[in-house]
Design a protein around this motif. Sequence first.
Motif, PDB file in Angstrom:
ATOM      1  N   TYR A   1      -7.001  -4.660   3.618  1.00 19.49           N
ATOM      2  CA  TYR A   1      -7.390  -3.300   2.603  1.00 19.49           C
ATOM      3  C   TYR A   1      -8.666  -2.587   3.342  1.00 19.49           C
ATOM      4  O   TYR A   1      -8.623  -1.410   3.173  1.00 19.49           O
ATOM      5  CB  TYR A   1      -7.630  -3.903   1.240  1.00 19.49           C
TER       6      TYR A   1
ATOM      7  N   THR B   1      -5.433  11.697  -1.236  1.00 18.25           N
ATOM      8  CA  THR B   1      -6.276  11.011  -0.527  1.00 18.25           C
ATOM      9  C   THR B   1      -5.335  11.336   1.093  1.00 18.25           C
ATOM     10  O   THR B   1      -4.343  10.680   0.604  1.00 18.25           O
ATOM     11  CB  THR B   1      -6.831   9.459  -0.633  1.00 18.25           C
TER      12      THR B   1
ATOM     13  N   TRP C   1       4.031  10.124  -1.860  1.00 19.77           N
ATOM     14  CA  TRP C   1       3.762   9.189  -1.994  1.00 19.77           C
ATOM     15  C   TRP C   1       4.374   8.269  -3.278  1.00 19.77           C
ATOM     16  O   TRP C   1       5.124   7.646  -3.305  1.00 19.77           O
ATOM     17  CB  TRP C   1       2.144   8.193  -2.482  1.00 19.77           C
TER      18      TRP C   1
ATOM     19  N   GLN D   1      -8.869   1.280   1.407  1.00 18.07           N
ATOM     20  CA  GLN D   1      -8.037   1.160   0.331  1.00 18.07           C
ATOM     21  C   GLN D   1      -8.875  -0.044   0.232  1.00 18.07           C
ATOM     22  O   GLN D   1      -9.546  -1.147   0.093  1.00 18.07           O
ATOM     23  CB  GLN D   1      -6.943   1.071  -0.305  1.00 18.07           C
TER      24      GLN D   1
ATOM     25  N   GLY E   1      -2.843   4.450  -2.001  1.00 19.29           N
ATOM     26  CA  GLY E   1      -3.984   4.658  -3.657  1.00 19.29           C
ATOM     27  C   GLY E   1      -2.828   5.081  -4.816  1.00 19.29           C
ATOM     28  O   GLY E   1      -3.321   5.072  -5.958  1.00 19.29           O
TER      29      GLY E   1
ATOM     30  N   ASN F   1      -0.565  -0.576  -4.616  1.00 23.64           N
ATOM     31  CA  ASN F   1      -1.624  -1.162  -3.661  1.00 23.64           C
ATOM     32  C   ASN F   1      -2.503  -1.836  -4.125  1.00 23.64           C
ATOM     33  O   ASN F   1      -3.729  -2.092  -4.105  1.00 23.64           O
ATOM     34  CB  ASN F   1      -2.176   0.503  -4.249  1.00 23.64           C
ATOM     35  N   SER F   2      -1.894  -3.200  -4.374  1.00 25.92           N
ATOM     36  CA  SER F   2      -2.359  -4.438  -4.884  1.00 25.92           C
ATOM     37  C   SER F   2      -1.522  -5.609  -3.659  1.00 25.92           C
ATOM     38  O   SER F   2      -0.811  -5.645  -3.046  1.00 25.92           O
ATOM     39  CB  SER F   2      -2.377  -4.165  -6.015  1.00 25.92           C
TER      40      SER F   2
ATOM     41  N   HIS G   1      -4.008   9.994  -9.649  1.00 23.06           N
ATOM     42  CA  HIS G   1      -4.407   9.416  -8.514  1.00 23.06           C
ATOM     43  C   HIS G   1      -4.792  10.766  -7.741  1.00 23.06           C
ATOM     44  O   HIS G   1      -4.502  12.054  -7.569  1.00 23.06           O
ATOM     45  CB  HIS G   1      -2.753   9.166  -8.209  1.00 23.06           C
ATOM     46  N   ASP G   2      -5.805  10.213  -6.814  1.00 21.38           N
ATOM     47  CA  ASP G   2      -6.898  11.047  -6.411  1.00 21.38           C
ATOM     48  C   ASP G   2      -5.389  11.345  -5.293  1.00 21.38           C
ATOM     49  O   ASP G   2      -4.320  10.867  -4.429  1.00 21.38           O
ATOM     50  CB  ASP G   2      -7.393  10.387  -5.463  1.00 21.38           C
TER      51      ASP G   2
ATOM     52  N   HIS H   1       0.329  -1.170  -0.035  1.00 18.64           N
ATOM     53  CA  HIS H   1      -0.045  -0.177  -0.193  1.00 18.64           C
ATOM     54  C   HIS H   1       0.885   1.550  -0.251  1.00 18.64           C
ATOM     55  O   HIS H   1       1.946   1.800   0.145  1.00 18.64           O
ATOM     56  CB  HIS H   1      -0.998   0.135   0.822  1.00 18.64           C
TER      57      HIS H   1
ATOM     58  N   LYS I   1      -1.858   0.623  -8.794  1.00 16.82           N
ATOM     59  CA  LYS I   1      -1.688  -0.020  -8.387  1.00 16.82           C
ATOM     60  C   LYS I   1      -0.844  -1.169  -8.582  1.00 16.82           C
ATOM     61  O   LYS I   1      -1.120  -1.854  -7.729  1.00 16.82           O
ATOM     62  CB  LYS I   1      -2.620  -0.522  -9.902  1.00 16.82           C
TER      63      LYS I   1
ATOM     64  N   ALA J   1      -0.662  12.378  -3.120  1.00 17.48           N
ATOM     65  CA  ALA J   1      -1.059  12.084  -3.461  1.00 17.48           C
ATOM     66  C   ALA J   1       1.018  11.879  -4.112  1.00 17.48           C
ATOM     67  O   ALA J   1       1.460  10.428  -4.449  1.00 17.48           O
ATOM     68  CB  ALA J   1      -1.790  11.576  -4.780  1.00 17.48           C
TER      69      ALA J   1
END
Length: 246
Positions: free
Chosen positions: A65, A140, A148, A70, A37, A43-44, A137-138, A34, A40, A145
């Motif tokens: 998640y 959050t 990150w 998420q 977000g 964050n998977s 990317h939003d 993670h 992917k 973002a």
Amino acid sequence: MSEVSEEIARFDLLVDEAWPAPGRVEDGGWVYRHAGGVTKRANSVLPLGERADLPEAVDRAERFYAGIGQPCVFSVGMGASPGLDDELGRRGYRLVYPTLVMTRPITGDEAAAGAPVADRPSERWLHTWWTVDGGRHDETGGVPARTWGERILSGVPAGYVLLEEGAVGRAVPQGRRLGIYCMAVEPHVRRRGLGAAVLRTLLAWGRQRGADSAYLVVTEANTGARALYEREGFTVAGRYHYRVRS
């Protein structure tokens, strides 16, 4: 699994290593990744190895998640747990972003563009990459973002190329392999050969560091990038996709 299949499956680990999620939780050979977000890939679930408890393992991933707010996403690559894709399909997970793994040898004939390869991304580099690729990317939570994104990039030693006209790329030395990432050209300067110049510079740099082959990943839908990579000698070595809970 055959020797060839095992070699192909190693790309799951190479990609994970070259694009490291800052947050990582292990569960029986699976890794919950993670990073706010952002992408992917980071964050998977990386779901490798046999799982006798497959349905329960998916349940635990979903709870993890949900606990961090998420969506539950699985990266289903060539080394994914047997039966996982079918299990996720039965649960209604959508298949998204089918992606190609492409490879080529590094021959020593690559002509670098003359741009330096830095050991960290400059603000200009980050701006170009984020504008072209990362900025979808939003925002959050309390961490921006793009922050990150920078954490992901800085998680492993890499080389960064910037052409001032508006093109960037990143390469990660991984033993005898070189991972190519973050290839981005600003829209107003496309079709001028800048992407090829960045790519060749990174390949030449990688060879200097002992790499004799390179790989990259590109979505099947990105026909423009695929055409560039094919012209530069890359061929398809494997595939992966994501499963996203509806």
